[in-house]
Scaffold this motif. Sequence first.
Motif, PDB file in Angstrom:
ATOM      1  N   MET A  43       1.292  -0.532  -0.071  1.00 28.23           N
ATOM      2  CA  MET A  43       0.002   0.216   0.206  1.00 28.23           C
ATOM      3  C   MET A  43       0.749   1.032   0.168  1.00 28.23           C
ATOM      4  SD  MET A  43      -2.742  -0.929   2.694  1.00 28.23           S
ATOM      5  CE  MET A  43      -4.370  -2.140   2.333  1.00 28.23           C
ATOM      6  N   ARG A  44       0.592   2.316  -0.741  1.00 32.94           N
ATOM      7  CA  ARG A  44       1.033   3.641  -0.580  1.00 32.94           C
ATOM      8  C   ARG A  44      -0.016   4.676   0.202  1.00 32.94           C
ATOM      9  NH1 ARG A  44       5.036   5.771  -2.871  1.00 32.94           N
ATOM     10  NH2 ARG A  44       5.602   7.972  -3.700  1.00 32.94           N
ATOM     11  N   LEU A  45       1.287   5.164   1.550  1.00 34.67           N
ATOM     12  CA  LEU A  45       0.552   5.727   2.102  1.00 34.67           C
ATOM     13  C   LEU A  45       0.717   7.827   1.135  1.00 34.67           C
ATOM     14  CD1 LEU A  45      -0.737   6.925   5.066  1.00 34.67           C
ATOM     15  CD2 LEU A  45       1.723   7.749   5.660  1.00 34.67           C
ATOM     16  N   ILE A  46      -0.758   8.672   0.820  1.00 38.60           N
ATOM     17  CA  ILE A  46      -0.666   8.826   0.700  1.00 38.60           C
ATOM     18  C   ILE A  46      -0.475  10.764   1.628  1.00 38.60           C
ATOM     19  CG2 ILE A  46      -1.970  10.811  -0.771  1.00 38.60           C
ATOM     20  CD1 ILE A  46      -1.745   7.748  -2.554  1.00 38.60           C
ATOM     21  N   THR A  47       0.519  11.108   1.087  1.00 37.64           N
ATOM     22  CA  THR A  47       1.186  12.454   2.314  1.00 37.64           C
ATOM     23  C   THR A  47       0.873  13.463   1.735  1.00 37.64           C
ATOM     24  OG1 THR A  47       3.257  12.097   1.558  1.00 37.64           O
ATOM     25  CG2 THR A  47       3.015  10.862   3.643  1.00 37.64           C
ATOM     26  N   GLY A  48       0.475  13.731   0.192  1.00 38.36           N
ATOM     27  CA  GLY A  48       0.263  14.809  -0.593  1.00 38.36           C
ATOM     28  C   GLY A  48       0.424  15.181  -2.490  1.00 38.36           C
ATOM     29  N   GLU A  49       0.313  15.999  -2.913  1.00 35.22           N
ATOM     30  CA  GLU A  49       0.163  15.886  -4.269  1.00 35.22           C
ATOM     31  C   GLU A  49       1.844  15.461  -4.178  1.00 35.22           C
ATOM     32  OE1 GLU A  49       0.238  19.580  -7.823  1.00 35.22           O
ATOM     33  OE2 GLU A  49      -1.261  19.312  -5.599  1.00 35.22           O
ATOM     34  N   ALA A  50       1.503  14.538  -4.900  1.00 37.76           N
ATOM     35  CA  ALA A  50       2.353  14.096  -6.005  1.00 37.76           C
ATOM     36  C   ALA A  50       3.418  13.420  -4.644  1.00 37.76           C
ATOM     37  CB  ALA A  50       3.682  14.451  -6.443  1.00 37.76           C
TER      38      ALA A  50
ATOM     39  N   LEU B 190     -14.852  -1.829  -3.014  1.00 41.75           N
ATOM     40  CA  LEU B 190     -14.195  -2.687  -4.198  1.00 41.75           C
ATOM     41  C   LEU B 190     -14.556  -2.333  -5.388  1.00 41.75           C
ATOM     42  CD1 LEU B 190     -12.939  -5.964  -3.972  1.00 41.75           C
ATOM     43  CD2 LEU B 190     -11.597  -4.221  -3.630  1.00 41.75           C
ATOM     44  N   ARG B 191     -16.335  -1.755  -4.613  1.00 42.98           N
ATOM     45  CA  ARG B 191     -17.304  -1.402  -5.620  1.00 42.98           C
ATOM     46  C   ARG B 191     -17.384  -0.275  -5.604  1.00 42.98           C
ATOM     47  NH1 ARG B 191     -18.796  -6.256  -3.734  1.00 42.98           N
ATOM     48  NH2 ARG B 191     -20.426  -5.398  -2.863  1.00 42.98           N
TER      49      ARG B 191
ATOM     50  N   GLU C  59     -12.612   3.465  -1.042  1.00 44.35           N
ATOM     51  CA  GLU C  59     -13.891   3.753  -2.696  1.00 44.35           C
ATOM     52  C   GLU C  59     -12.875   3.588  -3.695  1.00 44.35           C
ATOM     53  OE1 GLU C  59     -14.077   8.330  -4.643  1.00 44.35           O
ATOM     54  OE2 GLU C  59     -14.638   7.944  -2.246  1.00 44.35           O
ATOM     55  N   PRO C  60     -12.680   3.181  -4.910  1.00 44.63           N
ATOM     56  CA  PRO C  60     -12.222   2.723  -5.968  1.00 44.63           C
ATOM     57  C   PRO C  60     -11.783   3.835  -6.691  1.00 44.63           C
ATOM     58  CG  PRO C  60     -14.476   2.386  -6.571  1.00 44.63           C
ATOM     59  CD  PRO C  60     -14.533   2.228  -4.380  1.00 44.63           C
ATOM     60  N   SER C  61     -10.920   4.206  -7.400  1.00 50.08           N
ATOM     61  CA  SER C  61     -10.255   5.119  -8.332  1.00 50.08           C
ATOM     62  C   SER C  61     -10.997   4.719  -8.903  1.00 50.08           C
ATOM     63  CB  SER C  61      -8.633   4.784  -8.268  1.00 50.08           C
ATOM     64  OG  SER C  61      -8.898   3.572  -9.070  1.00 50.08           O
ATOM     65  N   GLY C  62     -10.764   6.098  -9.685  1.00 51.83           N
ATOM     66  CA  GLY C  62     -11.614   6.192 -10.932  1.00 51.83           C
ATOM     67  C   GLY C  62     -11.318   5.602 -12.265  1.00 51.83           C
ATOM     68  N   THR C  63     -10.514   4.864 -12.156  1.00 48.53           N
ATOM     69  CA  THR C  63      -9.570   3.780 -13.213  1.00 48.53           C
ATOM     70  C   THR C  63     -10.011   2.623 -12.801  1.00 48.53           C
ATOM     71  OG1 THR C  63      -7.178   3.333 -11.711  1.00 48.53           O
ATOM     72  CG2 THR C  63      -7.608   5.245 -13.531  1.00 48.53           C
ATOM     73  N   GLY C  64     -10.193   2.070 -11.088  1.00 45.61           N
ATOM     74  CA  GLY C  64     -10.654   0.783 -10.806  1.00 45.61           C
ATOM     75  C   GLY C  64      -9.561   0.212 -10.075  1.00 45.61           C
ATOM     76  N   GLU C  65      -8.065   0.604 -11.038  1.00 45.79           N
ATOM     77  CA  GLU C  65      -6.993  -0.320 -10.589  1.00 45.79           C
ATOM     78  C   GLU C  65      -6.171  -0.023  -8.740  1.00 45.79           C
ATOM     79  OE1 GLU C  65      -3.648   1.026 -12.657  1.00 45.79           O
ATOM     80  OE2 GLU C  65      -5.018   1.151 -14.870  1.00 45.79           O
ATOM     81  N   HIS C  66      -7.306   0.993  -8.134  1.00 41.07           N
ATOM     82  CA  HIS C  66      -6.663   1.062  -6.543  1.00 41.07           C
ATOM     83  C   HIS C  66      -7.916   1.344  -6.373  1.00 41.07           C
ATOM     84  CE1 HIS C  66      -3.001   1.912  -8.827  1.00 41.07           C
ATOM     85  NE2 HIS C  66      -2.418   1.543  -8.291  1.00 41.07           N
TER      86      HIS C  66
ATOM     87  N   ALA D 226      -4.241   1.337  -2.610  1.00 40.28           N
ATOM     88  CA  ALA D 226      -4.046   0.155  -1.922  1.00 40.28           C
ATOM     89  C   ALA D 226      -4.561  -0.781  -3.829  1.00 40.28           C
ATOM     90  CB  ALA D 226      -5.099  -1.319  -1.355  1.00 40.28           C
ATOM     91  N   PRO D 227      -3.511  -1.557  -4.516  1.00 41.05           N
ATOM     92  CA  PRO D 227      -3.941  -2.421  -5.558  1.00 41.05           C
ATOM     93  C   PRO D 227      -5.027  -3.364  -5.569  1.00 41.05           C
ATOM     94  CG  PRO D 227      -1.996  -2.650  -4.769  1.00 41.05           C
ATOM     95  CD  PRO D 227      -2.482  -1.852  -3.934  1.00 41.05           C
ATOM     96  N   THR D 228      -6.431  -3.029  -6.310  1.00 42.55           N
ATOM     97  CA  THR D 228      -7.609  -3.243  -6.552  1.00 42.55           C
ATOM     98  C   THR D 228      -7.264  -5.376  -6.174  1.00 42.55           C
ATOM     99  OG1 THR D 228      -8.882  -1.498  -7.406  1.00 42.55           O
ATOM    100  CG2 THR D 228      -9.472  -3.398  -7.850  1.00 42.55           C
ATOM    101  N   ARG D 229      -6.474  -5.745  -7.617  1.00 41.39           N
ATOM    102  CA  ARG D 229      -6.568  -6.976  -7.907  1.00 41.39           C
ATOM    103  C   ARG D 229      -5.586  -8.044  -6.526  1.00 41.39           C
ATOM    104  NH1 ARG D 229      -4.228  -7.331 -14.201  1.00 41.39           N
ATOM    105  NH2 ARG D 229      -6.274  -6.481 -14.785  1.00 41.39           N
TER     106      ARG D 229
END
Length: 122
Positions: A1-8, A50-51, A62-69, A85-88
């Motif tokens: 998983m990746r901790l999001i700490t800010g833009e980029a 996931l849905r 919530e899923p990302s717009g692409t559904g990959e995460h 987190a990666p969805t798969r």
Amino acid sequence: MRLITGEAQGRDLHVECRYETGDPFAVRLDFGADEGAVWVVARDLLAAGLRGPVGEGDVRIEPSGTGEHVFIALGCRDGVALLKAPTRPLARFLRATGRLVPVGTESDRIDWDRCISDLLSA
């Protein structure tokens, strides 16, 4: 998983997802000794996330717009941690828990007499 700490910005975290048949409704997100935290999240909440967007209070998914995460927000009085987190792999993990304890049969695994006894003795 990746901790999001800010833009980029952000940092990768090793998070172990654990499932125990003795606690069939729950998934534990173990952040390891470095982070010193274990979050317990409802299995059905993770699956629903996931849905589409789910949750309120301390846990939102919530899923990302692409559904990959999948984005998982964990809140406490100190703030909110946003994880990506990666969805798969998460979906594979949840399918594996369903083979151990099929969805809808979780309450068959609960020792209700012990639960009541523990509540009454508390």
